[in-house]
Enzyme design. Sequence first.
Site, PDB file in Angstrom:
ATOM      1  N   MET A 268       0.834  -1.203   0.000  1.00 17.80           N
ATOM      2  CA  MET A 268       0.000   0.000   0.000  1.00 17.80           C
ATOM      3  C   MET A 268       0.864   1.246   0.000  1.00 17.80           C
ATOM      4  O   MET A 268       1.808   1.354   0.778  1.00 17.80           O
ATOM      5  CB  MET A 268      -0.928  -0.045   1.234  1.00 17.80           C
ATOM      6  CG  MET A 268      -1.839   1.139   1.383  1.00 17.80           C
ATOM      7  SD  MET A 268      -3.007   1.272  -0.008  1.00 17.80           S
ATOM      8  CE  MET A 268      -3.236   3.053  -0.044  1.00 17.80           C
ATOM      9  N   GLU A 269       0.481   2.186  -0.864  1.00 18.89           N
ATOM     10  CA  GLU A 269       1.326   3.338  -1.191  1.00 18.89           C
ATOM     11  C   GLU A 269       1.160   4.544  -0.279  1.00 18.89           C
ATOM     12  O   GLU A 269       1.445   5.667  -0.699  1.00 18.89           O
ATOM     13  CB  GLU A 269       1.017   3.763  -2.622  1.00 18.89           C
ATOM     14  CG  GLU A 269      -0.387   4.396  -2.828  1.00 18.89           C
ATOM     15  CD  GLU A 269      -1.441   3.459  -3.390  1.00 18.89           C
ATOM     16  OE1 GLU A 269      -1.282   2.230  -3.214  1.00 18.89           O
ATOM     17  OE2 GLU A 269      -2.411   3.935  -3.993  1.00 18.89           O
ATOM     18  N   ASN A 270       0.720   4.377   0.981  1.00 21.15           N
ATOM     19  CA  ASN A 270       0.535   5.508   1.892  1.00 21.15           C
ATOM     20  C   ASN A 270       1.657   6.531   1.762  1.00 21.15           C
ATOM     21  O   ASN A 270       2.830   6.168   1.687  1.00 21.15           O
ATOM     22  CB  ASN A 270       0.511   5.009   3.337  1.00 21.15           C
ATOM     23  CG  ASN A 270      -0.291   3.749   3.492  1.00 21.15           C
ATOM     24  OD1 ASN A 270      -1.482   3.747   3.239  1.00 21.15           O
ATOM     25  ND2 ASN A 270       0.369   2.670   3.866  1.00 21.15           N
ATOM     26  N   GLU A 303       4.586   0.777  -5.883  1.00 23.83           N
ATOM     27  CA  GLU A 303       4.142   1.638  -4.770  1.00 23.83           C
ATOM     28  C   GLU A 303       4.883   2.972  -4.809  1.00 23.83           C
ATOM     29  O   GLU A 303       4.307   4.020  -4.529  1.00 23.83           O
ATOM     30  CB  GLU A 303       4.350   0.941  -3.424  1.00 23.83           C
ATOM     31  CG  GLU A 303       3.686  -0.437  -3.305  1.00 23.83           C
ATOM     32  CD  GLU A 303       2.217  -0.486  -3.707  1.00 23.83           C
ATOM     33  OE1 GLU A 303       1.524   0.538  -3.567  1.00 23.83           O
ATOM     34  OE2 GLU A 303       1.760  -1.548  -4.184  1.00 23.83           O
TER      35      GLU A 303
END
Length: 870
Positions: A268-270, A303
């Site tokens: 997940m690319e937070n 990501e």
Amino acid sequence: MSEGQNSRIHRKDYAAPQHLVDSVDLVFQLDPAETVVHATMRVRRNPSVEPTEGLALHGDELELRAVSVDGIALAEDEFEADSEGLRIHRVPDAFELRTEVAISPERNTKLMGLYTSSGAFCTQCEAEGFRRITYALDRPDVMSRYTTRIEADKANYPVLLSNGNRVGEGELPDGRHWVKWEDPFRKPGYLFALVAGDLVCHRGAFTTASGRAVDLEIWVESENADKCEHALASLQAAMRWDEETYGLEYDLDVYMIVAVNDFNMGAMENKGLNIFNSKFVLAKPSTATDDDYEGIESVVAHEYFHNWTGNRVTCRDWFQLTLKEGLTVFRDQEFSADMISPAVQRIKDVTRLRTAQFAEDAGPLAHPIRPESYIEMNNFYTATVYEKGAEVVRIYQTLFGKDGFRKGLRHYLESHDGSAVTCDDFRESMAEANGADLTQLERWYAQAGTPTVRARGTWDAEASRYSLTLSQSQRVMPKQAAPLPLPIPVRVGLLSPGGSEIPGSARTLELTAEEQSFSFEGVGERPIASIGRGFSAPIRLEVERGLDELAFLMAHDTDAFSRWESGQELAKRVLLGLVNEVQAGRPLQLEPLLVDAFAKVLRDASLDGSIKSLTLKLPSEELLSQELSAVDPDAVHAARSFVVRELALALRSDWRETYDRHAAGSDAVTKPEVDRRRIKSRALWYLVALEEPETIALATQQFGAATGMTDYEAAFLGLVDLVCPETDAAIASFHARWKNEPLVLDKWFRMQAMSSASNVFDRVVALAEHPDFTLANPNRARSLLYAFAAGNPVGFHRPDGAAYRFVADQILELDRINPQVASRIVSSFNQWKRYEPRRGALMRAELERIASTLSISKDVREIVERAIQG
Ligand SMILES: [Zn+2]
């Protein structure tokens, strides 16, 4: 704002938010059993929409402790709160909202929101997980500036991470401490992240093209500290590549990656704090295969690329998911092509598209890359949105070239930086930058189904002219308007009968109508046309030609992808012919052309080992089944096994010679060594299929001696398809050696689940009872259940339906723990209509049994109900 159970959300109903949130300040008091979250938000009316009196916020399984507006606690009759939302009846035009909620991370088995994994805290907020942390306007078009203060016990959670830059830290009473983070970039809630735990850091550095120094930090559990170097190198390569290819630089002082054992997705690319499934971070040659290395490089890059395509410019609503995912998958494919080899990467991408996406597009869950409606958004993280979405992005590059594509991408990012936009905005930017009319291209976003293109060529000897007629057709979807012609770029080239390319014949034809003819002048000899080079559009291509022409193209095409493609088509035709023979009960005979073609490839010294290995791999049983109208998995398996054995026998000395020539080398993950291992593994696989004592001994010997995971896995893969004492010994020894390495143990489950051994179902049932099996860990659940249901056609589709019943039982149990993972696995029943009637009825019965279970999640219900309706 509770959306009642199973309500359907439509793209056409999009409305801009009533309120905007300028800032979100969060304070977390972390505790596994009960974490308290204080949120302070600066809220104001959205000036561009009609005002309403109240404020409605999303929530999910939250316990509200306090709520105030501008410092004044609300009276009970001023709001309504439940586990699904918070509604305040009257609010000023601009105000400060404060809430305090309690959540339980350790009981959060859905792994959405804040949860615990191996004793650490972590988050997953895409698509709608942020509302499980605090009440919020949890939609991607509401973007805010965030600060995050984390308080936790210092001994158990010495490391406290969130998005952005670290701006403060300190000690608290009772052995607790705090850290504060500030993210200078506005972002939607789905990009929020928090991690707390006892982790170690593998550090690196990067200096951007404009001279900014960036700290790179990979955080893992201490026992994994020696498995981070490849992920770090991949990150540095991706950062450099994005600067060189598109002129895009990183924008914060620190870039962090955290590896987590329990994770629903890949990664997940937070913003500034990527959270990864440990599978896509951890690697060293003894525990990870060459394919694992490539997977890590690609996911780390994916990501990272999201920082621009997803984070700086995000989606207006979730219907636009392909805007960020199709584009970013395309970007990571281009990156991997440059890192590995364009042909190998293209073959991998196209194989994945055909296996997963073509099947989806032909089944009951077919949807356009920009869906029109959903019940549970998590069900739309699909091969269609991702992989077909990437192919649609590739069409722009095929039309405009790499330079035109770069110009369009930069124009898109410059025009929309800091905002939430739609697929139409992307298409418009591409059109503006290239001075093109892309109106018709919208149909690729709106129409489901895989188009078929038929190609027919004629040669006029007198006029020295070759004419190629292309026509397109599409499946008519239930309850949908008749599909309109798509703009389809088709790359072609002409070969002379001598095998050389006719100069000037390589072109990209643009098919925009139902049928069009294209002519090639000055063609003095009857040419052989190479059509669909590089897989220039996500279509099924039908060309009437004989097996000899396919063999010719396989040997002579100047396009490496097309050579592989012709070989696959040749093998597919032969295999489908044999499926017919099996079903008719006739004796089987192998087409000599296929043996010749394989022999030529095997003996061709000019091909590298990776291409050779891919070319010598027969189309999978899943791909063959897609070509049949009433699938009989036993017949498909019998035909393919026959061909494998015949090829093994006919070329026995070549396989053995190839194996011996490539046997020795190092475990280094370098291109020459990877190529060597790939062709060696392919040779071993064919040899073991002979099931002779000598070849079983060869695999057993490699299994015992291997120091690298690629060799170890290749040997195990051969042995696990057999039923013999050597297989039992290998299974036991694998477990004993790797029982404390979760990612390697996942392989042990997966390879057994995908085995074609006759006793596979008994093995799988026993594995579900194994002490190391758990449904609570997504990787483990998928390695057994998804691998078996989606990757073992002959085992899953056994005629008595016992495997259907077993998998359905497991899904019902898994759904109570983690609906998102359960709904992925239940998709294995979607194709029931395509199977022969007896199996189809058994599959449908399991779907109905699941649907009649009242307590199932809306995730699973949406899938099974659509599958039943067909
Ligand atoms: Zn992504």
